[in-house]
Enzyme design. Structure first.
Site, PDB file in Angstrom:
ATOM      1  N   ALA A  12      -6.949  -0.805  -1.049  1.00 15.45           N
ATOM      2  CA  ALA A  12      -7.365  -1.369   0.238  1.00 15.45           C
ATOM      3  C   ALA A  12      -8.846  -1.365   0.614  1.00 15.45           C
ATOM      4  CB  ALA A  12      -6.353  -0.783   1.423  1.00 15.45           C
ATOM      5  N   THR A  40      -3.580   5.059  -5.311  1.00 17.15           N
ATOM      6  CA  THR A  40      -3.735   3.881  -5.905  1.00 17.15           C
ATOM      7  C   THR A  40      -3.670   4.229  -7.430  1.00 17.15           C
ATOM      8  OG1 THR A  40      -4.941   2.850  -4.082  1.00 17.15           O
ATOM      9  CG2 THR A  40      -5.105   1.906  -6.665  1.00 17.15           C
ATOM     10  N   ALA A  43      -0.440   5.006  -9.146  1.00 17.95           N
ATOM     11  CA  ALA A  43       0.755   4.078  -9.137  1.00 17.95           C
ATOM     12  C   ALA A  43       1.171   3.662 -10.476  1.00 17.95           C
ATOM     13  CB  ALA A  43       0.419   2.687  -8.419  1.00 17.95           C
ATOM     14  N   GLY A  46       4.161  -0.990 -10.438  1.00 19.40           N
ATOM     15  CA  GLY A  46       3.394  -2.256 -10.446  1.00 19.40           C
ATOM     16  C   GLY A  46       3.166  -2.679  -9.166  1.00 19.40           C
ATOM     17  N   ASP A 200      -5.796  11.538   7.444  1.00 17.22           N
ATOM     18  CA  ASP A 200      -6.799  11.609   7.939  1.00 17.22           C
ATOM     19  C   ASP A 200      -7.318  10.491   8.848  1.00 17.22           C
ATOM     20  OD1 ASP A 200      -7.055  13.881   6.722  1.00 17.22           O
ATOM     21  OD2 ASP A 200      -8.932  13.103   5.377  1.00 17.22           O
ATOM     22  N   HIS A 221      10.850   9.107  -2.641  1.00 19.31           N
ATOM     23  CA  HIS A 221      11.233   8.679  -3.672  1.00 19.31           C
ATOM     24  C   HIS A 221      12.247   9.508  -4.406  1.00 19.31           C
ATOM     25  CE1 HIS A 221      10.836   6.764  -7.724  1.00 19.31           C
ATOM     26  NE2 HIS A 221       9.905   5.875  -7.318  1.00 19.31           N
ATOM     27  N   ARG A 263      15.769   2.446  -1.990  1.00 17.49           N
ATOM     28  CA  ARG A 263      15.204   3.785  -2.349  1.00 17.49           C
ATOM     29  C   ARG A 263      15.796   4.663  -1.282  1.00 17.49           C
ATOM     30  NH1 ARG A 263       8.982   3.639  -3.425  1.00 17.49           N
ATOM     31  NH2 ARG A 263       9.536   2.509  -5.406  1.00 17.49           N
ATOM     32  N   HIS A 323       7.146  10.459  -0.466  1.00 15.23           N
ATOM     33  CA  HIS A 323       6.294   9.446  -1.323  1.00 15.23           C
ATOM     34  C   HIS A 323       5.662   8.405  -0.645  1.00 15.23           C
ATOM     35  CE1 HIS A 323       5.637   6.664  -4.871  1.00 15.23           C
ATOM     36  NE2 HIS A 323       6.153   5.942  -4.411  1.00 15.23           N
ATOM     37  N   GLU A 347      -2.112   1.852   2.984  1.00 21.97           N
ATOM     38  CA  GLU A 347      -0.962   2.883   3.538  1.00 21.97           C
ATOM     39  C   GLU A 347      -1.278   3.195   4.850  1.00 21.97           C
ATOM     40  OE1 GLU A 347       0.541   5.298   0.344  1.00 21.97           O
ATOM     41  OE2 GLU A 347       1.825   6.479   1.686  1.00 21.97           O
ATOM     42  N   ARG A 358      10.205   1.023   2.798  1.00 24.66           N
ATOM     43  CA  ARG A 358       9.365   0.027   2.057  1.00 24.66           C
ATOM     44  C   ARG A 358      10.206  -0.648   0.695  1.00 24.66           C
ATOM     45  NH1 ARG A 358       5.457   0.954  -2.378  1.00 24.66           N
ATOM     46  NH2 ARG A 358       6.407   3.171  -2.208  1.00 24.66           N
ATOM     47  N   SER A 363       3.492  -2.042  -1.924  1.00 26.64           N
ATOM     48  CA  SER A 363       2.061  -1.496  -0.941  1.00 26.64           C
ATOM     49  C   SER A 363       0.758  -1.495  -1.860  1.00 26.64           C
ATOM     50  CB  SER A 363       2.533   0.131  -0.772  1.00 26.64           C
ATOM     51  OG  SER A 363       2.761   0.688  -1.910  1.00 26.64           O
TER      52      SER A 363
HETATM   53  P1  FAD Z   1      -5.367   5.341  -1.505  1.00 27.34           P
HETATM   54  O1  FAD Z   1      -5.154   4.862  -2.736  1.00 27.34           O
HETATM   55  O2  FAD Z   1      -4.478   6.538  -1.200  1.00 27.34           O
HETATM   56  O3  FAD Z   1      -6.863   5.754  -1.044  1.00 27.34           O
HETATM   57  C1  FAD Z   1      -7.103   6.454   0.054  1.00 27.34           C
HETATM   58  C2  FAD Z   1      -8.663   6.866   0.185  1.00 27.34           C
HETATM   59  O4  FAD Z   1      -9.072   7.416   1.312  1.00 27.34           O
HETATM   60  C3  FAD Z   1      -8.765   7.842  -1.089  1.00 27.34           C
HETATM   61  O5  FAD Z   1     -10.252   7.527  -1.597  1.00 27.34           O
HETATM   62  C4  FAD Z   1      -9.186   8.890  -0.467  1.00 27.34           C
HETATM   63  O6  FAD Z   1     -10.122  10.055  -0.924  1.00 27.34           O
HETATM   64  C5  FAD Z   1      -9.866   8.519   1.029  1.00 27.34           C
HETATM   65  N1  FAD Z   1      -9.801   9.268   2.390  1.00 27.34           N
HETATM   66  C6  FAD Z   1      -8.627   9.840   2.932  1.00 27.34           C
HETATM   67  N2  FAD Z   1      -9.038  10.497   3.984  1.00 27.34           N
HETATM   68  C7  FAD Z   1     -10.478  10.344   3.956  1.00 27.34           C
HETATM   69  C8  FAD Z   1     -11.582  10.888   5.024  1.00 27.34           C
HETATM   70  N3  FAD Z   1     -11.387  11.617   5.889  1.00 27.34           N
HETATM   71  N4  FAD Z   1     -12.805  10.566   4.610  1.00 27.34           N
HETATM   72  C9  FAD Z   1     -12.999   9.613   3.386  1.00 27.34           C
HETATM   73  N5  FAD Z   1     -12.220   9.272   2.690  1.00 27.34           N
HETATM   74  C10 FAD Z   1     -11.307   9.693   2.800  1.00 27.34           C
HETATM   75  N6  FAD Z   1       2.923   1.598  -4.715  1.00 27.34           N
HETATM   76  C11 FAD Z   1       3.115   0.187  -5.346  1.00 27.34           C
HETATM   77  O7  FAD Z   1       2.866  -0.828  -4.821  1.00 27.34           O
HETATM   78  N7  FAD Z   1       3.379   0.202  -6.605  1.00 27.34           N
HETATM   79  C12 FAD Z   1       3.358   1.232  -7.395  1.00 27.34           C
HETATM   80  O8  FAD Z   1       3.784   1.274  -8.630  1.00 27.34           O
HETATM   81  C13 FAD Z   1       3.360   2.655  -6.748  1.00 27.34           C
HETATM   82  N8  FAD Z   1       3.197   3.756  -7.251  1.00 27.34           N
HETATM   83  C14 FAD Z   1       3.177   4.991  -6.910  1.00 27.34           C
HETATM   84  C15 FAD Z   1       3.214   6.048  -7.540  1.00 27.34           C
HETATM   85  C16 FAD Z   1       2.775   7.307  -6.909  1.00 27.34           C
HETATM   86  C17 FAD Z   1       2.590   8.479  -7.688  1.00 27.34           C
HETATM   87  C18 FAD Z   1       2.282   7.348  -5.439  1.00 27.34           C
HETATM   88  C19 FAD Z   1       1.868   8.524  -4.809  1.00 27.34           C
HETATM   89  C20 FAD Z   1       2.199   6.107  -4.777  1.00 27.34           C
HETATM   90  C21 FAD Z   1       2.611   5.034  -5.458  1.00 27.34           C
HETATM   91  N9  FAD Z   1       2.529   3.768  -4.780  1.00 27.34           N
HETATM   92  C22 FAD Z   1       3.072   2.560  -5.384  1.00 27.34           C
HETATM   93  C23 FAD Z   1       1.989   3.739  -3.540  1.00 27.34           C
HETATM   94  C24 FAD Z   1       0.864   3.234  -3.562  1.00 27.34           C
HETATM   95  O9  FAD Z   1       0.044   3.517  -4.728  1.00 27.34           O
HETATM   96  C25 FAD Z   1      -0.023   3.584  -2.180  1.00 27.34           C
HETATM   97  O10 FAD Z   1       0.569   3.260  -1.181  1.00 27.34           O
HETATM   98  C26 FAD Z   1      -1.769   2.583  -2.342  1.00 27.34           C
HETATM   99  O11 FAD Z   1      -1.993   2.967  -3.409  1.00 27.34           O
HETATM  100  C27 FAD Z   1      -2.291   3.285  -1.037  1.00 27.34           C
HETATM  101  O12 FAD Z   1      -3.477   2.543  -1.462  1.00 27.34           O
HETATM  102  P2  FAD Z   1      -4.793   2.845  -0.222  1.00 27.34           P
HETATM  103  O13 FAD Z   1      -5.961   2.144  -0.696  1.00 27.34           O
HETATM  104  O14 FAD Z   1      -3.977   2.529   1.250  1.00 27.34           O
HETATM  105  O15 FAD Z   1      -4.974   4.219  -0.336  1.00 27.34           O
HETATM  106  C1  SIN Z   2       7.737   3.634  -8.779  1.00 32.89           C
HETATM  107  O1  SIN Z   2       6.849   3.202  -9.738  1.00 32.89           O
HETATM  108  O2  SIN Z   2       8.601   3.996  -8.884  1.00 32.89           O
HETATM  109  C2  SIN Z   2       6.730   3.819  -7.569  1.00 32.89           C
HETATM  110  C3  SIN Z   2       6.723   2.328  -6.985  1.00 32.89           C
HETATM  111  C4  SIN Z   2       6.319   2.230  -5.619  1.00 32.89           C
HETATM  112  O3  SIN Z   2       6.505   3.322  -4.983  1.00 32.89           O
HETATM  113  O4  SIN Z   2       6.177   1.148  -4.898  1.00 32.89           O
END
Ligand code: FAD
Ligand code: SIN
Length: 498
Positions: A12, A40, A43, A46, A200, A221, A263, A323, A347, A358, A363
């Site tokens: 994001a 991210t 993940a 996909g 945060d 999950h 899920r 998760h 997120e 979800r 996401s």
């Molecule tokens: P994030 O990618 O979590 O990034 C958050 C950022 O904010 C990080 O850089 C962090 O360091 C920064 N940050 C946080 N607090 C502060 C602060 N106080 N000051 C400065 N920086 C800060 N979703 C899918 O759609 N498909 C998938 O296959 C999938 N697989 C997943 C597998 C795993 C193991 C996990 C944990 C999640 C998965 N998800 C998946 C969910 C998805 O990955 C997340 O919801 C998504 O990547 C969140 O993106 P984001 O940009 O919101 O946050």
């Molecule tokens: C997974 O690969 O099972 C995670 C997918 C998701 O959380 O969206």
């Protein structure tokens, strides 16, 4: 031209920073660790994208059905409809998604999707590839990147966000502040989330007086290894099954969709069966064969081999773990929040897309769509999100008080016990008293600042879970097992005294 501060460097935040930079804004990207740290890059499964026009409608329907009555259909239309463009933008940046022999995008299946629409990269390394492409593009742009920059609070002046205060006291001024801080899985003792996922941004928004909602809706999950490593739902989509200690494929007794039921259904069934038998449930992927497992799921395959497990020959033990946070800062798909000048995306935002459960792989999609849409909202000026029809008045959250010394491990264990699989009023009441007794840590370094955020969030989450006296999606109350249609409203919380 606006001055934009983006907090967080997942899909994001990186997308928003790049888009704002491309459109001529002055952008600072703050991230508390290094650029690629966050959910991210982890993940696996996909990105859910409706690549054929008519599939957008089905994608919306699947999203709404999985969300157990709380999905905002407008958000679902906007995000699912925005999928193809968001994916094209990632491809344009060089993200290499897996393709079939005819060159078209390969698509996998995950739970509660009616068709195969999960686009993936490196088999099960989708997030790593997306993060690689976005980070490279940001490094090549004029975005000012500040790593190891911990954002402590949103600065609010005259009723609007005007900047971000860092842990060391420095204020970074901005016309628009974009929170993209990811999830809060570290609130619970068992989680797939990385260490930076401490909620945060949601805590910052609460303190700034913005509305947050749905914090009680924490998605588990179902297939997580005991060490917290995820085994993607795509593995079940490819044919793996869950068996209990007697070898029985018990999910078919619970739901006709078996392992690909939504899920929340699968996670609960796995937890219950393990509890009943006193032995873990196992994921049996042996029918897929060593070659397919290594080729399609190389990351998981390598991790299991490091643990000394050969999943092509023996089923592996799995357990549910926290998760994904469906709740967060109330925001539109364009990121606009209840506080002018403050946007929330990814997120940490609660757009209503995910409802109470979800849909898998929605996401990364939401982050990619919102990251682009937020920049258009910034260009429209600092207007607050209009209140949604039917929403109640915000409730207060206590952000201070308490005298006991706080420990993170105790908080995480408490939260897993009372919020994990099933909730009850007595357990939540006891937890609320314990949370109220802890003194919020003074934010003197990143760890204590995270602890203070976790405590605020825990208090708000437990309160939200107490107030939803029904069972719905991820929120299961053993003392209120039915769904109450009158509670199909978001619960909004607010900072103390507002
Ligand atoms: P994030 O990618 O979590 O990034 C958050 C950022 O904010 C990080 O850089 C962090 O360091 C920064 N940050 C946080 N607090 C502060 C602060 N106080 N000051 C400065 N920086 C800060 N979703 C899918 O759609 N498909 C998938 O296959 C999938 N697989 C997943 C597998 C795993 C193991 C996990 C944990 C999640 C998965 N998800 C998946 C969910 C998805 O990955 C997340 O919801 C998504 O990547 C969140 O993106 P984001 O940009 O919101 O946050
Ligand atoms: C997974 O690969 O099972 C995670 C997918 C998701 O959380 O969206």
């Amino acid at each position: 031209m606006s001055t934009v501060v983006v907090v967080g460097s997942g899909v994001a935040g990186l997308t928003a920073a790049l888009e704002a930079d491309a459109r001529g804004h002055r952008v600072t990207l703050l991230t508390k660790a290094s650029l690629a740290d966050g959910s991210t890059a982890r993940a696996q499964g996909g990105v859910a994208v409706a690549l054929d026009g008519p599939d957008v409608r089905r994608h919306v329907d699947d999203t709404v059905a999985a969300g157990a009555g709380l999905v905002d259909p407008t958000a679902a239309h906007a995000v699912c409809g925005g999928g193809p463009d968001a994916l094209a933008a990632l491809v344009c940046l060089g993200a290499g998604f897996d393709r079939t022999s005819d060159g078209s995008l390969a698509r996998g299946l995950e739970a509660a999707h009616s068709v195969e629409r999960i686009v993936h990269a490196g088999g099960d390394a989708t997030g790593a590839e997306i993060a690689r492409a976005l980070v490279a593009a940001v490094r090549a742009s004029t975005v000012m990147v500040r790593e190891d920059a911990f954002a402590l609070d949103v600065v609010v002046e005259h009723g609007r966000a005007t900047g971000v205060r860092l842990l060391d006291g420095e204020v970074v001024p901005a016309d628009a502040v974009v929170l993209a801080t990811g999830g809060s899985g570290q609130l619970l003792g068992r989680t797939t989330n990385p260490s930076v996922a401490t909620g945060d941004g949601v805590a910052m928004a609460l303190r700034a007086g913005a509305h947050v909602a749905d914090l009680e809706l924490v998605q588990l999950h179902p297939t997580v290894l005991p060490d917290g490593f995820l085994v993607s739902e795509a593995v079940r989509g490819a044919g793996a099954v869950l068996r209990d200690a007697s070898g029985h494929r018990f999910l078919l007794d619970v739901d006709p969709r078996g392992e690909l039921a939504p899920r929340d259904v699968v996670a609960r069934a796995v937890a219950r069966r393990a509890h009943e038998q006193g032995r873990p449930v196992v994921l049996d992927a042996t029918a897929l064969g060593a070659e397919q497992l290594a080729a399609r799921f190389p990351t998981i395959d390598a991790h299991l081999r490091e643990l000394g497990l050969d999943w092509s020959r023996q089923p592996v033990p799995v357990t549910p773990a926290a998760h994904y946070a469906m709740g967060g800062v109330v925001a539109g798909v364009d990121g606009r929040t209840s506080l002018p000048g403050l946007l929330a995306i990814g997120e940490c935002a609660c757009t209503g897309l995910h409802g109470a459960n979800r849909l898998a792989s929605n996401s990364l999609l939401e982050g990619a769509v919102q990251g682009r849409a937020a920049v258009r909202a910034i260009e429209d000026g600092p207007r607050a999100l209009a209140p949604r029809p039917g929403w109640g008045a915000p409730e207060p959250v206590t952000v201070d008080g308490g005298t006991d010394a706080f420990t993170r491990a105790e908080l995480q264990s408490l939260m897993w016990d009372v919020l994990g699989v099933e909730r009850t009023e007595p357990a939540l009441t006891r937890a609320a008293a314990r949370l109220a007794a802890w003194a919020p840590p003074a934010p003197t370094d990143p760890k204590s600042a995270e602890d203070a955020n976790l405590l605020v969030l825990a208090r708000a989450t437990v309160e939200a879970a107490r107030r939803r006296t029904e069972s719905r999606g991820a929120h299961q109350r053993a003392d209120h097992p039915r769904t109450d249609p009158s509670q199909a409203l978001h619960r909004v919380l607010h900072r103390e005294g507002a």
